[in-house]
Write a protein that holds these residues in place. Sequence first.
Motif, short mmCIF file in Angstrom:
data_model
loop_
_atom_site.label_atom_id
_atom_site.label_comp_id
_atom_site.label_asym_id
_atom_site.label_seq_id
_atom_site.Cartn_x
_atom_site.Cartn_y
_atom_site.Cartn_z
N TYR A 15 0.82 -1.20 0.00
CA TYR A 15 0.00 0.00 0.00
C TYR A 15 0.86 1.26 0.00
O TYR A 15 0.50 2.28 -0.60
CB TYR A 15 -0.93 0.01 1.22
CG TYR A 15 -2.01 -1.05 1.17
CD1 TYR A 15 -2.34 -1.69 -0.03
CD2 TYR A 15 -2.69 -1.45 2.31
CE1 TYR A 15 -3.32 -2.66 -0.08
CE2 TYR A 15 -3.68 -2.42 2.27
CZ TYR A 15 -3.98 -3.03 1.07
OH TYR A 15 -4.95 -3.98 1.01
N GLY A 18 1.92 2.04 -3.49
CA GLY A 18 0.77 2.47 -4.28
C GLY A 18 0.39 3.91 -3.98
O GLY A 18 0.12 4.70 -4.89
N SER A 183 -13.68 -4.69 -15.26
CA SER A 183 -14.29 -4.30 -13.99
C SER A 183 -15.25 -5.36 -13.48
O SER A 183 -15.25 -5.71 -12.29
CB SER A 183 -15.03 -2.96 -14.16
OG SER A 183 -14.15 -1.95 -14.56
N TYR A 186 -13.28 -8.35 -12.26
CA TYR A 186 -12.63 -8.03 -10.99
C TYR A 186 -13.63 -8.12 -9.84
O TYR A 186 -13.34 -8.71 -8.78
CB TYR A 186 -12.00 -6.64 -11.05
CG TYR A 186 -11.53 -6.13 -9.72
CD1 TYR A 186 -10.35 -6.61 -9.15
CD2 TYR A 186 -12.26 -5.18 -9.00
CE1 TYR A 186 -9.92 -6.16 -7.92
CE2 TYR A 186 -11.84 -4.72 -7.77
CZ TYR A 186 -10.66 -5.22 -7.23
OH TYR A 186 -10.25 -4.77 -6.00
N GLU A 190 -13.39 -10.76 -6.70
CA GLU A 190 -13.26 -10.26 -5.32
C GLU A 190 -14.42 -10.75 -4.45
O GLU A 190 -14.22 -11.10 -3.28
CB GLU A 190 -13.23 -8.72 -5.33
CG GLU A 190 -11.90 -8.14 -5.77
CD GLU A 190 -10.77 -8.48 -4.82
OE1 GLU A 190 -10.93 -8.29 -3.59
OE2 GLU A 190 -9.73 -8.96 -5.29
N LYS A 213 -13.36 -0.26 -1.59
CA LYS A 213 -12.20 -0.81 -2.31
C LYS A 213 -12.60 -1.14 -3.75
O LYS A 213 -11.87 -0.81 -4.70
CB LYS A 213 -11.70 -2.06 -1.60
CG LYS A 213 -10.57 -2.78 -2.32
CD LYS A 213 -10.25 -4.10 -1.65
CE LYS A 213 -9.26 -4.91 -2.48
NZ LYS A 213 -9.00 -6.24 -1.87
N THR A 217 -11.11 0.86 -7.14
CA THR A 217 -10.39 0.08 -8.16
C THR A 217 -11.10 0.14 -9.51
O THR A 217 -10.46 0.37 -10.55
CB THR A 217 -10.26 -1.39 -7.71
OG1 THR A 217 -9.63 -1.44 -6.43
CG2 THR A 217 -9.41 -2.18 -8.72
N MET A 220 -10.65 3.56 -11.08
CA MET A 220 -9.32 3.77 -11.65
C MET A 220 -9.14 3.00 -12.96
O MET A 220 -8.55 3.52 -13.91
CB MET A 220 -8.25 3.33 -10.63
CG MET A 220 -8.16 4.24 -9.42
SD MET A 220 -6.99 3.67 -8.18
CE MET A 220 -5.45 3.80 -9.07
N VAL A 221 -9.67 1.78 -13.01
CA VAL A 221 -9.56 0.98 -14.23
C VAL A 221 -10.27 1.67 -15.40
O VAL A 221 -9.71 1.79 -16.50
CB VAL A 221 -10.14 -0.44 -14.02
CG1 VAL A 221 -10.32 -1.17 -15.36
CG2 VAL A 221 -9.24 -1.25 -13.11
N TYR A 338 3.44 -7.45 -8.56
CA TYR A 338 2.67 -6.22 -8.70
C TYR A 338 3.42 -5.03 -8.09
O TYR A 338 3.38 -3.92 -8.62
CB TYR A 338 1.30 -6.39 -8.02
CG TYR A 338 0.60 -7.65 -8.46
CD1 TYR A 338 0.07 -7.77 -9.75
CD2 TYR A 338 0.49 -8.75 -7.61
CE1 TYR A 338 -0.55 -8.94 -10.16
CE2 TYR A 338 -0.13 -9.92 -8.02
CZ TYR A 338 -0.65 -10.01 -9.29
OH TYR A 338 -1.26 -11.17 -9.71
#
Length: 388
Positions: A15, A18, A183, A186, A190, A213, A217, A220-221, A338
């Motif tokens: 984190y 990031g 998306s 993902y 999750e 979260k 995410t 941002m994608v 990552y």
Amino acid sequence: MDKIKVLFKNNIRQYGMGIALISIIIFFQLITGGILMKPLNVTNLILQNSYILVLAVGMFLCILTGNIDLSVGSVAAFVGAISAILSIQLKVPVIPTIFLSLLVGAIIGAWQGYWIAYVRIPPFIVTLAGMLVFRGLTMVILKGQTIAPFPESYQIISSGFIPDILSSGELHITTLVIGVILSIIYIGLEMQKRKNTLKYDFEVLSRPLFIAKLGVTVGMVNLFTYWLASYKGIPTVLILLAALILIYGFVTNKTVAGRHVYAFGGNEKAAKLSGVKTNRVLFWVYVNMSVLSALAGIVFAGRLNAATPKAGVNFELDAIAACYIGGASASGGIGTVYGCIIGGLIMGVLNNGMSILGVSIDWQQAIKGFVLLMAVAFDVYTKNKAKK
């Protein structure tokens, strides 16, 4: 709030880097007057740093074992020269050229891996020798000259874009659709992961945090794919990078081979006593590194549209820095693929942002060196704190 603190403390490397990346992006976006995140510049960031990110993936495995590879830049240059001779001078078709170039990389890796894993010459010495040998051989086979240009089909891997099959307007609709699909995938993964974790009564994020979260995410994608869609869409090399990240992320986290590499880096003697064939692990780590160096050489040559004797200079330093900045431990056994990609992006954004501002190359090198030192110091600090 306590759960958030515990979550951040347990994942401080992941984190922390990031947050650092996002902070650097916001900083340069503000002081460059919005130039940094323009669609054209975002695409250029990907194209300019693609080969370093490819190298960082391979270098990560070397660093996991507690070692490094200094020869990657020279190997990339040598393989780029080989591919230029095959493709431009001998007129070999593109696919056989790429296959033969990767094979050359594998042979180089087997050569270096043998001396490192079975003769037990320190990797620093073997790869330093490789850096000198393959830099010299590059100049020999190119005869000190540049070979260009490559066929257009060769350049697709590094400079091409996926076609827009859904539209031909200003926005690349296919890229936007891909963002939405990613998306959905993902969110599904999750939710399934959360369900399985709850099934075994393990602790998970609270529902509001989990939703937050997912929202961040997904946002941002889709913002990222919108930026790409505003220019020419998704670069071909980004698909290559995504495939490498997914494959190596899976291998390191979900397979026996990946666990063996982590075990080797954690404690080689203990790993050997546990039945891990440490020599074989070390050998294949360096074969893998040279194959990815060959791939980086192909990508770089295609982007430059030429093979030059000076290609690949300092690539090894950028790849090593990306891994350390991304949270890989200098002593081995700790880190993620990552994280290394985030480290590479931090280096790329720093380079790009400083170039936009007109900062000289000399100062850029000094600042990158300082960032690397701080990243390793942070690693040592957190490790010492965890022991207390």
